[in-house]
Design an enzyme around this catalytic site. Structure first.
Site, short mmCIF file in Angstrom:
data_model
loop_
_atom_site.label_atom_id
_atom_site.label_comp_id
_atom_site.label_asym_id
_atom_site.label_seq_id
_atom_site.Cartn_x
_atom_site.Cartn_y
_atom_site.Cartn_z
N LYS A 1 -35.91 1.39 15.40
CA LYS A 1 -36.16 2.84 14.22
C LYS A 1 -37.35 1.63 13.88
O LYS A 1 -36.87 0.09 13.23
CB LYS A 1 -35.22 2.93 13.45
CG LYS A 1 -33.84 3.82 13.91
CD LYS A 1 -32.69 4.46 12.92
CE LYS A 1 -31.09 4.57 13.89
NZ LYS A 1 -30.20 4.77 13.39
N LYS B 1 -25.94 0.82 19.51
CA LYS B 1 -25.10 1.92 19.50
C LYS B 1 -24.07 2.18 19.85
O LYS B 1 -23.83 1.66 21.28
CB LYS B 1 -26.21 2.55 21.16
CG LYS B 1 -26.69 3.99 21.41
CD LYS B 1 -27.82 4.21 22.13
CE LYS B 1 -27.58 5.99 22.33
NZ LYS B 1 -26.47 6.65 22.70
N GLU C 1 -30.14 -1.64 15.53
CA GLU C 1 -28.19 -1.95 15.31
C GLU C 1 -27.65 -1.18 17.04
O GLU C 1 -28.36 -0.85 17.49
CB GLU C 1 -28.41 -0.89 14.26
CG GLU C 1 -29.24 0.64 14.65
CD GLU C 1 -28.63 1.25 13.08
OE1 GLU C 1 -27.97 1.94 12.77
OE2 GLU C 1 -29.99 1.77 12.75
N CYS D 1 13.10 -1.23 43.27
CA CYS D 1 14.67 -1.09 43.65
C CYS D 1 14.58 -0.62 44.61
O CYS D 1 16.31 -0.29 45.03
CB CYS D 1 14.91 -1.43 42.40
SG CYS D 1 15.00 0.26 41.73
N CYS E 1 10.83 5.03 37.15
CA CYS E 1 12.46 4.53 37.72
C CYS E 1 13.01 5.00 37.52
O CYS E 1 12.80 4.48 35.95
CB CYS E 1 11.82 2.65 38.80
SG CYS E 1 13.58 1.74 39.38
N LEU F 1 -31.88 11.04 21.01
CA LEU F 1 -32.69 9.60 21.28
C LEU F 1 -33.78 9.35 22.52
O LEU F 1 -33.10 9.50 24.51
CB LEU F 1 -32.30 7.98 20.57
CG LEU F 1 -31.94 7.71 19.24
CD1 LEU F 1 -31.32 7.29 19.34
CD2 LEU F 1 -32.45 7.90 18.34
N GLU G 1 -21.37 7.78 13.76
CA GLU G 1 -20.38 8.30 14.84
C GLU G 1 -18.83 7.90 14.74
O GLU G 1 -19.30 6.49 13.70
CB GLU G 1 -21.03 7.00 16.13
CG GLU G 1 -20.53 7.52 17.20
CD GLU G 1 -21.68 7.70 17.27
OE1 GLU G 1 -22.97 8.90 17.09
OE2 GLU G 1 -22.15 8.32 18.88
N TYR H 1 0.45 -1.12 0.30
CA TYR H 1 0.40 0.22 -0.12
C TYR H 1 0.60 1.46 0.09
O TYR H 1 0.42 2.04 -1.07
CB TYR H 1 -0.91 0.55 1.27
CG TYR H 1 -1.61 1.20 1.39
CD1 TYR H 1 -3.09 1.23 0.88
CD2 TYR H 1 -1.25 2.45 1.74
CE1 TYR H 1 -3.83 1.88 1.08
CE2 TYR H 1 -1.94 3.35 2.24
CZ TYR H 1 -3.68 3.36 1.70
OH TYR H 1 -4.07 4.32 1.55
S1 IVH Z 1 -29.81 7.40 15.33
C1 IVH Z 1 -32.86 10.65 15.89
N1 IVH Z 1 -28.73 5.08 15.88
O1 IVH Z 1 -26.78 8.60 20.28
C2 IVH Z 1 -32.22 9.42 15.59
N2 IVH Z 1 -27.61 7.00 17.09
O2 IVH Z 1 -29.36 10.08 21.48
C3 IVH Z 1 -30.62 10.01 15.97
N3 IVH Z 1 -26.12 6.40 18.24
O3 IVH Z 1 -25.46 11.31 19.75
C4 IVH Z 1 -29.93 8.88 15.90
N4 IVH Z 1 -25.81 4.80 17.38
O4 IVH Z 1 -24.82 10.05 17.83
C5 IVH Z 1 -28.43 6.42 15.90
N5 IVH Z 1 -26.93 3.45 15.58
C6 IVH Z 1 -27.36 4.64 15.98
C7 IVH Z 1 -26.52 4.97 17.10
C8 IVH Z 1 -26.43 6.27 17.02
C9 IVH Z 1 -25.15 5.78 18.47
C10 IVH Z 1 -25.54 8.34 18.93
C11 IVH Z 1 -26.02 8.84 18.39
C12 IVH Z 1 -26.39 11.01 19.67
C13 IVH Z 1 -27.36 9.21 20.56
C14 IVH Z 1 -28.93 9.66 20.16
#
Ligand code: IVH
Length: 666
Positions: free
Chosen positions: A292, A116, A114, A413, A428, A83, A176, A36
């Site tokens: 979601k 978080k 998914e 020591c 040390c 959220l 993220e 690379y």
């Molecule tokens: S969706 C309206 N998906 O959680 C929905 N957020 O309180 C917007 N986060 O700081 C967020 N993983 O960065 C979503 N798979 C994910 C996530 C995620 C982490 C964080 C997001 C935000 C917080 C939301």
């Protein structure tokens, strides 16, 4: 312009983008780091000779600009919401009940679930397919513009792919930025060695790295990215969150593979439990699961209440935190002489594991948190990171707690301890300190290094204390007569140790370089060096310029390598190892891979592996693991109590393997 030059430029850029993607997004490189680097250097040379042909999205332009005075602000065209949180099964189930009441409809609802990610939320703006600007979430409406730092993250494409889905004029990607646990630990270790304060957790490390004014600093931080959604949605062909995520993938953006489309909230809860069980085996930190509503039309209908959407929910894991008491504070002396204070705790179960010690990092950290012996504290276990003390529960102070000060003499020591100006670490001063020697031997024998089975802490202590070895160079000269008389070491295990030593004599250059314990040379840097130099001699004789020509090697690492090989003592130790039978082999080429190009899906409980082990084995054979069954699935591996994936596979005619059959393939 000579078309041969422009063609070659384009070809190099195309190849580099491809390999970048394999490495940083798929985590599955096809070429070595050295190969690379060669491609990148050729491109750099060509661009240096033809500066008029440099484009801002060339792979050479990740670190484009110089340091900023301060960050500009950037308003989000669609607010970045938060959220709503749920902490129990009841609260997760209530989420669906609420949706059904709101919609006045009792039909089945499809969701995506998914992980978080516990990192830093950012928005990436692509205009005409090119990364143009990027900002942090900020207060949800206005963030800080951090474009030049985001550009240094190699998992993020500077240019979207357009083969499958044409991106719109303007695309707002949300996701993220995070740091992997392994990289976090290695980075913190380097910071501690360099006398800089350690980051408290991977999230702080990621956030601190993105909020650097100098992009060169950010570019040296091991940051990654997962995209999970979009801002502005108009003019896009998607009808569901699932399609959005597939679109993001098709544009070359990394999307977390632990992702499922799930019908009904009860099954979402199962997914939450499953992820919670597996959270500690993931390579990064997650703090929950985001559920979601899949349909974008339904999302629209549900809308927003105050600061969060009605169509999404974050199930937050039980925090791996507990209260306990600090019985005492001990001081450990590391391989490089750094003194680390460690709290001895009243044992407590944190996230299912008993914790009786926690690192306190250094004196500054103890003072900042005002930690005293006898205090009741909150301890936390994050991923497989060493447990740490988050804070003192000051309301439980009784007045008898004792403040702690790092001693001014080495506890092992008795040599004087110094703290260099500007460093957080106390060290040390005695290079022959037995603690340093023992630690360096322990490192030499550790898993990622020479992996000498059975050579643990107790045995190393005995060997050093009895004067049988002075450094790791003596290991290959140990005899049965040396070992047998040792306490609790019967004839049989002496034989085992000798066999393990014999096995470790044959090793790779990269493991060996890591084993030497050279400051700033972690596993990754060792692999880069081994790849580039090919032999120990070539590396030992390398000049500063050649070292610095490697993109992973900065001035600090180069100086450390030069200093190590310049010391006659170190060369002597290596000589002893060679005389003791050390055989360094070149890197082996990869053989043909049995599952190359195949996609497998796992369901049910496997008896012989954890999910992650099974996944690793599949990937090692070149296969991919997907979260759900589709027409593209090659095999479904079904363990005990398989879920709905089995029905789906039968429906689609996807071959199903039992655990037994799967093991046979492996
Ligand atoms: S969706 C309206 N998906 O959680 C929905 N957020 O309180 C917007 N986060 O700081 C967020 N993983 O960065 C979503 N798979 C994910 C996530 C995620 C982490 C964080 C997001 C935000 C917080 C939301």
């Amino acid at each position: 312009m000579d078309p041969r030059i422009t063609d070659r430029l384009e070809e190099l850029r195309r190849q580099l983008r491809h390999h970048n993607y394999r490495y940083y997004v798929l985590d599955d490189p096809e070429i070595s780091d050295a190969q690379y680097d060669r491609l990148l250097r050729e491109l750099e040379d060509l661009e240096a000779r033809h500066p008029e042909l440099v484009s801002p999205d060339s792979p050479t332009q990740r670190v484009g600009a110089g340091p900023l005075e301060k960050f500009e602000t950037l308003a989000h065209s669609v607010p970045m919401l938060s959220l709503e949180n749920a902490f129990s099964r009841e609260e997760v189930l209530e989420f669906e009940a609420r949706i059904k009441r709101f919609l006045k409809n009792d039909g089945e609802i499809e969701y995506t679930a998914e992980p978080k990610m516990d990192g830093l939320a950012v928005e990436l703006i692509y205009e005409q397919g090119r990364l143009s600007r990027s900002a942090t979430r900020g207060d949800g409406y206005v963030g800080e513009e951090v474009t030049q730092n985001i550009r240094t993250i190699r998992a993020i494409p500077l240019q979207l792919w357009t083969e499958e889905v044409q991106p719109p004029e303007r695309l707002e990607v949300r996701g993220e930025v995070y740091m992997r646990l392994k990289d976090f630990r290695e980075h913190n270790r380097q910071r501690e060695e360099a006398g800089e304060p350690a980051f408290a957790n991977p999230r702080n490390a990621a956030a601190g790295s993105i909020r650097q004014l100098d992009p060169r600093i950010t570019s040296r931080r091991p940051l990654f990215f997962f995209a999970y959604g979009l801002g502005l949605m108009t003019g896009l062909p998607f009808t569901s969150q699932w399609e959005v995520l597939q679109g993001l993938t098709a544009w070359g953006l990394p999307v977390n593979p632990h992702l499922e489309k799930i019908t009904g909230i009860a099954a979402c809860w199962d997914f939450c439990r499953e992820m919670e069980e597996r959270r500690h085996s993931l390579p990064y930190e997650i703090d929950g699961v985001v559920i979601k509503v899949n349909s974008l039309a339904l999302q629209e209908k549900l809308g927003i209440k105050s600061r969060s959407p009605r169509w999404a929910l974050a199930y937050k894991f039980q925090p791996s935190q507990e209260n306990t008491r600090i019985l005492d504070i001990e001081v450990q002396v590391g391989r490089t002489g750094v003194l680390t204070p460690v709290a001895r705790l009243e044992p407590v179960a944190v996230g299912g594991v008993e914790v009786s010690r926690a690192t306190l990092h250094n004196q500054d950290e103890i003072e900042r948190k005002d930690i005293r012996i006898g205090d009741t504290v909150v301890v936390q276990r994050a991923g497989d990171v060493i447990p740490e003390v988050v804070k003192v529960v000051s309301s439980l102070r009784r007045g008898s707690e004792k403040p702690f000060k790092i001693p001014d003499r080495c506890p092992v020591c008795r040599a004087p301890v110094v703290r260099s100006p500007g460093e957080a670490a106390h060290r040390c001063t005695n290079p022959n300190c037995p603690a340093q020697i023992k630690e360096s031997i322990r490192h030499f024998a550790s898993k990622g290094a020479l992996d000498i089975d059975g050579l643990g802490e107790k045995l190393i202590n005995q060997l050093v204390d009895k004067g049988l070895i002075k450094d790791y160079g003596d290991l290959f000269h140990l005899t049965r007569e040396d070992l047998v008389p040792l306490e609790r070491l019967a004839d049989k295990s002496a034989g085992n140790i000798l066999a393990a030593l014999e096995k470790s004599r044959q090793t790779t250059l990269s493991r060996f370089l890591y084993a030497l314990g050279i400051r700033f040379v972690g596993e990754h840097v060792a692999a880069v060096l081994a790849d580039h130099f090919g032999s120990l001699k070539a590396l030992a004789d390398a000049g500063e310029e050649e070292l610095l020509s490697l993109k992973e090697i900065g001035p600090q690492v180069a100086a450390s390598l030069r200093a190590f090989f310049a010391q006659p003592g170190n060369r002597r130790v290596i000589e002893k190892l060679l005389q003791g039978g050390l055989r360094l082999q070149e890197k082996k080429g990869a053989g043909p891979k049995k599952l190359a190009g195949k996609t497998l899906v796992l369901t049910g409980r496997l008896n012989r592996f954890t999910r992650d082990e099974a996944k690793e084995r599949i990937q090692a054979l070149g296969g991919k693991v997907a979260g759900s069954v589709s027409a593209k699935t090659d095999f479904l591996v079904a363990g005990e109590e398989p879920g709905s994936k089995l029905d789906k596979a039968r429906e689609l005619g996807v071959p199903v393997l039992s655990e037994e059959e799967f093991i046979n393939i492996l």
